[in-house]
Design a protein around this motif. Structure first.
Motif, PDB file in Angstrom:
ATOM      1  N   GLN A  51       0.823  -1.223   0.000  1.00 14.38           N
ATOM      2  CA  GLN A  51       0.000   0.000   0.000  1.00 14.38           C
ATOM      3  C   GLN A  51       0.852   1.266   0.000  1.00 14.38           C
ATOM      4  OE1 GLN A  51      -2.697  -1.509   3.370  1.00 14.38           O
ATOM      5  NE2 GLN A  51      -4.070  -0.241   2.155  1.00 14.38           N
ATOM      6  N   CYS A  88     -10.683  -0.009   3.363  1.00 16.52           N
ATOM      7  CA  CYS A  88      -9.254  -0.104   3.046  1.00 16.52           C
ATOM      8  C   CYS A  88      -8.734   1.294   2.731  1.00 16.52           C
ATOM      9  CB  CYS A  88      -9.060  -1.026   1.843  1.00 16.52           C
ATOM     10  SG  CYS A  88      -7.348  -1.205   1.324  1.00 16.52           S
ATOM     11  N   LEU A  89      -7.568   1.616   3.264  1.00 14.71           N
ATOM     12  CA  LEU A  89      -6.980   2.937   2.995  1.00 14.71           C
ATOM     13  C   LEU A  89      -6.677   3.124   1.510  1.00 14.71           C
ATOM     14  CD1 LEU A  89      -4.616   3.185   6.097  1.00 14.71           C
ATOM     15  CD2 LEU A  89      -6.790   4.363   5.743  1.00 14.71           C
ATOM     16  N   HIS A 130      -7.213  -9.317   6.113  1.00 12.14           N
ATOM     17  CA  HIS A 130      -7.213  -8.243   5.120  1.00 12.14           C
ATOM     18  C   HIS A 130      -5.781  -7.893   4.700  1.00 12.14           C
ATOM     19  CE1 HIS A 130      -8.912  -4.252   3.611  1.00 12.14           C
ATOM     20  NE2 HIS A 130      -7.614  -4.019   3.626  1.00 12.14           N
ATOM     21  N   GLU A 131      -4.882  -7.750   5.688  1.00  6.92           N
ATOM     22  CA  GLU A 131      -3.498  -7.357   5.376  1.00  6.92           C
ATOM     23  C   GLU A 131      -2.738  -8.492   4.683  1.00  6.92           C
ATOM     24  OE1 GLU A 131      -3.251  -4.332   5.509  1.00  6.92           O
ATOM     25  OE2 GLU A 131      -4.794  -3.915   6.993  1.00  6.92           O
ATOM     26  N   HIS A 134      -3.444  -8.455   1.094  1.00  3.57           N
ATOM     27  CA  HIS A 134      -2.677  -7.441   0.361  1.00  3.57           C
ATOM     28  C   HIS A 134      -1.324  -7.995  -0.098  1.00  3.57           C
ATOM     29  CE1 HIS A 134      -4.842  -3.642   0.432  1.00  3.57           C
ATOM     30  NE2 HIS A 134      -5.071  -3.707   1.721  1.00  3.57           N
ATOM     31  N   GLU A 159      -8.324  -0.414   6.473  1.00  6.93           N
ATOM     32  CA  GLU A 159      -7.126  -1.222   6.558  1.00  6.93           C
ATOM     33  C   GLU A 159      -6.333  -1.098   5.279  1.00  6.93           C
ATOM     34  OE1 GLU A 159      -8.805  -5.102   8.318  1.00  6.93           O
ATOM     35  OE2 GLU A 159     -10.451  -3.790   7.872  1.00  6.93           O
TER      36      GLU A 159
HETATM   37 NI    NI Z   1      -6.371  -2.569   2.792  1.00  3.75          NI
END
Ligand code: NI
Length: 159
Positions: A51, A88-89, A130-131, A134, A159
């Motif tokens: 991210q 999510c960011l 979630h992470e 990614h 997240e």
């Molecule tokens: Ni996220």
């Protein structure tokens, strides 16, 4: 304190599989510090290295007032399910309903490269899943049940 630029969906870096981290280094420590700064600044509860444009298997999470660093995380057990809102960011201003395990056990290295086990339930379990997604190039929107909806900027489960 250094903030990194958060990549948003559509940026292909978010769809790549991240590399395992082989050794500790000052550069890795700086990345971890910057990821925490960036996550807290954005009011997030988790952030994965891709991210911020870094294709390494590094995650930071603070979903229960405990900051965790997970390097090369591996989910080794899950139990139950929870269905709820997720954001999510990298998908700013949106959220959607996702079903995740309600309990997750993950094995990882901490920032000192020491192996540890983290167990989480509810939001922490959701954040871990979630992470970890990614790190394999997946965004929660792939798993959303129904449509994404609009949320305010200070939405608490980004997240
Ligand atoms: Ni996220």
């Amino acid at each position: 304190m250094a903030l990194r630029n958060i990549r948003v969906a559509g940026d292909e870096v978010l769809n790549k599989v991240c590399r395992e981290v082989k050794e500790n280094s000052p550069k890795l420590q700086t990345l971890i510090d910057d990821m925490f700064d960036t996550m807290y600044n954005a009011m997030g509860v988790g952030l994965a290295a891709p991210q911020v444009g870094i294709l390494k298997r590094v995650v930071v999470i603070d979903a229960d007032d405990n900051p965790y660093v997970l390097i090369n995380p591996e989910i080794i057990e899950t139990k139950g399910t929870q269905t709820g809102n997720e954001g999510c960011l990298s998908v700013p201003g949106k959220a959607g309903i996702v079903t995740r395990p309600n309990y997750v056990k993950v094995k990882a290295l901490d920032r000192n490269f020491k192996e540890f086990i983290l167990e989480g339930e509810e939001l922490l379990a959701r954040a871990i899943c979630h992470e970890c997604d990614h790190l394999d190039g997946h965004i929660y929107t792939e798993k959303v049940e129904g449509e994404l909806f609009d949320v305010s900027d200070d939405y608490e489960t980004q997240e």
